[in-house]
Write an enzyme that holds these catalytic residues in place. Structure first.
Site, short mmCIF file in Angstrom:
data_model
loop_
_atom_site.label_atom_id
_atom_site.label_comp_id
_atom_site.label_asym_id
_atom_site.label_seq_id
_atom_site.Cartn_x
_atom_site.Cartn_y
_atom_site.Cartn_z
N HIS A 177 -8.17 -4.11 -7.57
CA HIS A 177 -7.92 -3.39 -6.31
C HIS A 177 -9.16 -3.42 -5.42
CE1 HIS A 177 -5.22 -0.75 -4.11
NE2 HIS A 177 -6.20 0.11 -3.89
N TYR A 200 -18.48 12.57 -14.05
CA TYR A 200 -18.41 13.70 -14.96
C TYR A 200 -17.09 13.77 -15.72
CZ TYR A 200 -22.34 15.33 -12.14
OH TYR A 200 -23.54 15.43 -11.50
N ARG A 207 0.80 -1.22 0.00
CA ARG A 207 0.00 0.00 0.00
C ARG A 207 0.84 1.27 0.00
NH1 ARG A 207 -4.80 0.22 4.24
NH2 ARG A 207 -5.15 -1.77 3.20
#
Length: 733
Positions: free
Chosen positions: A83, A127, A37
């Site tokens: 993921h 968007y 990570r």
């Protein structure tokens, strides 16, 4: 010791010590955080989430030439296939890869609102759209040619790359930052052209040291530009050890407005500093009177950064104003360097500049060899088929006869012409139109070209020198494709002590400091002739009235034994009620203000406790730099007086009075002090300092001052019990 037992209703109960259970589980969590990570891989510079985003976009064929796709689609592909974490964290990582103010070389071409340097967040993923940039393609080049290892995804439904081929040193080019368990990483961005030049030096001269590499890589190159003022020696140490830091200042210039009037224009700000917060910080400095040289700040930015700084007056030097602002604000920021990365074996290590570049080159050599072996296998397979096809052309009539007449043409072809099964299948699958004479020439030409390429690849894989030479050529091509001028200017380390302190430019004006009983403080211009005309909030009243100058520092004594320092120029105007003193200093809720004095260099103060102890303290040692002040007296402070006489007079709660020379008191910077007067019960009621030539005064119950001519009758040694004072004497002020 761990004990396994089986309950009556099935299942399993594990009995083990709590410390052992927590230790094992926390270690597993820590290792997972470090390796999966928070820390980047030294070879491609990616953490797993970024690598998975890159690979998913590659699988979706979102190359620079294709149309962009919705970010929500990309995030969904990454989360569903590679993921198993929240969509918000994946989208945040994707957005950062697209921000040109966060990445020196953006890897995602974002279309839509992807945030800005003011700190505004990106639009929702539904968007915005994205695709890969040419830089990202260079990092992925060869991934379909067995260039790197793959491993199963979290659900074993697919595979993901362990590392990307990495056509350029992305770790140093774009930098990285992250916090793991017990360790962190912070790597600044650099210029790819400079990094590749350093790699070429290592290829030509493997024994090159950090000094040699810094001829090509003088320091970080931040996407937001700025001026590095760290100094070559500090940067060299950071590159050598992998730990250090670099100070970056805003880029600025002076605009001449004519008639001696000027202003400063900020065109670049330090890396990871939000412009909106920087403006807010500068405005707060003006509001709180902490930037005496700055009058106003405005934001006139459009696409480029343009911050306007107006000086207080034209007589100030621009360099002086900027030096003061560099100290007080984020116009100068320090980027920490902690090159903590995962090496090729997945082990976390702190590496220097040379080690990082060497690890990248070793990775590129492995990628080159693996791609070469993959290509060799492809060529050999194709040559094998072409050899069979050439046999067919040489015996075309016989091959056609066998195919037309034989019941098992495949077996017959294998036996008749000594072909393999693969070659026989290929011949049988060949169309008749490919048996033309012209096609035979094409096949021969292809065979010769492939054979030549095969010989070259085998020579390459068998020679380390040729491999490094090929890597050098590849890097030169990448350098040409990614060439970008340096943005961060490298400057010499700045000695700020050479500049005059900004406090020197504060105009010296007479003021009167007004502190109310409830702790509201302000500064009235000039002298207050009639304190009774001062106005306070309802229920409040005057506590202290101190004449001073705007250039003075105020020493404020509190009952908890601390002395605070406040600049007189920082006080609110005397027109209103002022502002709470507790907003300026960290004064305990239960503590009271004992006294306020204007600091006089080289003067001394007498501090005394309610228990009757005290000492003389040099004022220069009492100035505090922090809001928390300085702990001076160990005990509850009763009095803090300027030493302007040669004798001390004390009165206890028992109304007994003692006078002794102030020379009997020790001079200390902090402590409990020595006993001033001895009491069987009670403590110190009041203390005063006077000159023997003038004599002391005391105040009666009606508030009238009285002369004390026969004071010598009470003269004694320090720590004496004293004797009953004049009738009616309870205090000295």
């Amino acid at each position: 010791m761990t004990v396994h037992t089986t309950p009556l209703n099935g299942g399993r109960i594990v009995e083990e010590p709590m410390a052992e259970a927590l230790s094992r589980r926390y270690l597993a969590y820590a290792l997972s955080t470090i390796t999966n990570r928070a820390l980047p891989d030294v070879r491609d510079g990616f953490k797993p989430v970024h690598r998975r985003i890159m690979y998913a976009m590659h699988q979706m064929r979102l190359n620079p030439q294709s149309a962009a796709r919705k970010c929500a689609k990309v995030v969904g592909e990454v989360m569903g296939g590679y993921h198993p974490h929240g969509d918000a964290s994946i989208y945040e990582a994707l957005v950062r890869l697209a921000q040109d103010f966060a990445q020196r070389y953006p890897l995602v071409d974002g279309q839509g609102n992807f945030g800005n340097i003011d700190g505004d967040s990106a639009a929702a993923m539904r968007y915005t759209e994205c695709k890969l940039t040419p830089a990202a393609v260079l990092l992925l080049e060869g991934i379909d040619q067995d260039a790197v290892d793959f491993r199963p995804t979290y659900d074993d439904q697919d595979e993901e790359p362990v590392v990307l081929p990495a056509g350029f040193p992305n770790l140093l080019a774009n930098g990285s930052s992250g916090i793991a368990v017990g360790m962190a990483t912070s790597i600044p961005p650099h210029n790819v052209g400079e990094l590749i030049d350093a790699c070429q030096l290592l290829l030509d001269k493997p024994e090159a040291n950090t000094d040699d590499l810094m001829q090509f890589v003088p320091g970080p190159d931040f996407p937001t530009g700025g001026v590095s003022v760290e100094g070559a020696a500090s940067i060299r140490e950071a590159y050598e050890t992998g730990r250090g830091g670099v100070r970056v200042r805003a880029q600025w210039e002076t605009e001449d407005l004519g008639r001696g009037v000027w202003r400063v224009v900020i065109t670049e700000i330090p890396y990871q500093v939000q412009k909106s917060k920087l403006i807010e910080q500068l405005a707060d400095l003006i509001e709180n009177k902490k930037a005496p040289l700055l009058a106003d700040v405005r934001d006139e930015s459009a696409e480029d950064i343009r911050l306007i700084l107006e000086p207080k007056n034209r007589t100030i030097e621009p360099e002086m104003m900027m030096e003061s602002l560099f100290k007080l604000s984020d116009l100068e920021a320090r980027f920490p360097i902690n090159m903590n990365v995962l090496d090729a074996t997945g082990t976390p290590r702190v590496m220097g500049l040379k080690e990082c570049l060497k690890a990248f080159l070793d990775h590129r050599r492995e990628v080159l060899n693996r791609r070469s072996q993959w290509r060799i296998a492809k060529i050999e397979k194709r040559l094998h088929l072409l050899e069979g096809l050439r046999v067919a052309f040489l015996n075309l009539d016989e091959v056609i006869r066998i195919i037309r007449e034989d019941e098992q043409p495949k077996a017959t072809l294998i036996a008749r012409f000594n072909l393999t099964e693969v070659q026989a299948d290929f011949i049988l699958d060949t169309r008749l139109r490919q048996l033309a004479r012209l096609e035979e020439m094409v096949i021969t030409e292809e065979y010769n070209k492939l054979q030549e390429e095969l010989d070259g690849l085998k020579a390459l894989t068998s020679s380390e020198a040729k491999q490094w030479k090929a890597i050098g050529k590849e890097l030169q091509a990448v350098r040409k494709a990614m060439l970008s001028p340096r943005r961060t200017v490298m400057a010499d380390a700045v000695d700020s002590s050479a500049f005059v302190a900004p406090e020197a430019f504060i105009p010296r004006e007479a003021i009167t400091v007004i502190l109310s009983d409830r702790g509201w403080i302000r500064a009235a211009k000039g002298k207050v002739d009639d304190p009774s005309e001062l106005k306070f909030k309802e229920g409040d009243k005057l506590a202290f009235l101190v004449p001073a100058y705007t250039t003075d520092k105020l020493l404020i004594g509190a009952s908890d034994g601390r002395i605070f320092t406040v600049g007189a120029d920082k006080l609110a105007s005397g027109r209103g009620h002022g502002e709470p003193l507790r907003l300026m200093i960290d004064l305990d809720e239960k503590a009271d203000i004992i006294n306020v004095v204007a600091h006089e260099p080289n003067s001394k103060l007498l501090v005394a406790s309610t228990a009757g102890y005290g000492f003389v303290a040099p004022e220069n040692d009492l100035l505090a730099q922090k809001r928390g002040g300085k702990q001076v007296l160990n005990g509850e402070m009763k009095s803090m007086l300027r030493v302007n006489g040669d004798h001390v007079v004390t009165i206890g709660d028992n109304i007994k009075t003692l006078i002794f020379p102030i020379a009997e008191l020790p001079e200390m910077g902090r402590g409990k002090g020595v006993r001033l007067q001895n009491y069987k019960q009670g403590g110190l009621a009041d203390v005063a300092i006077f000159n023997a030539e003038v004599g002391p005064e005391w105040v009666d119950g009606g508030g009238r001052k009285r002369k004390w001519d026969d004071w010598r009758e009470w003269l004694g040694k320090r720590a004496g019990a004293g004797r009953q004072g004049p009738r009616g004497m309870r205090k000295f002020r």
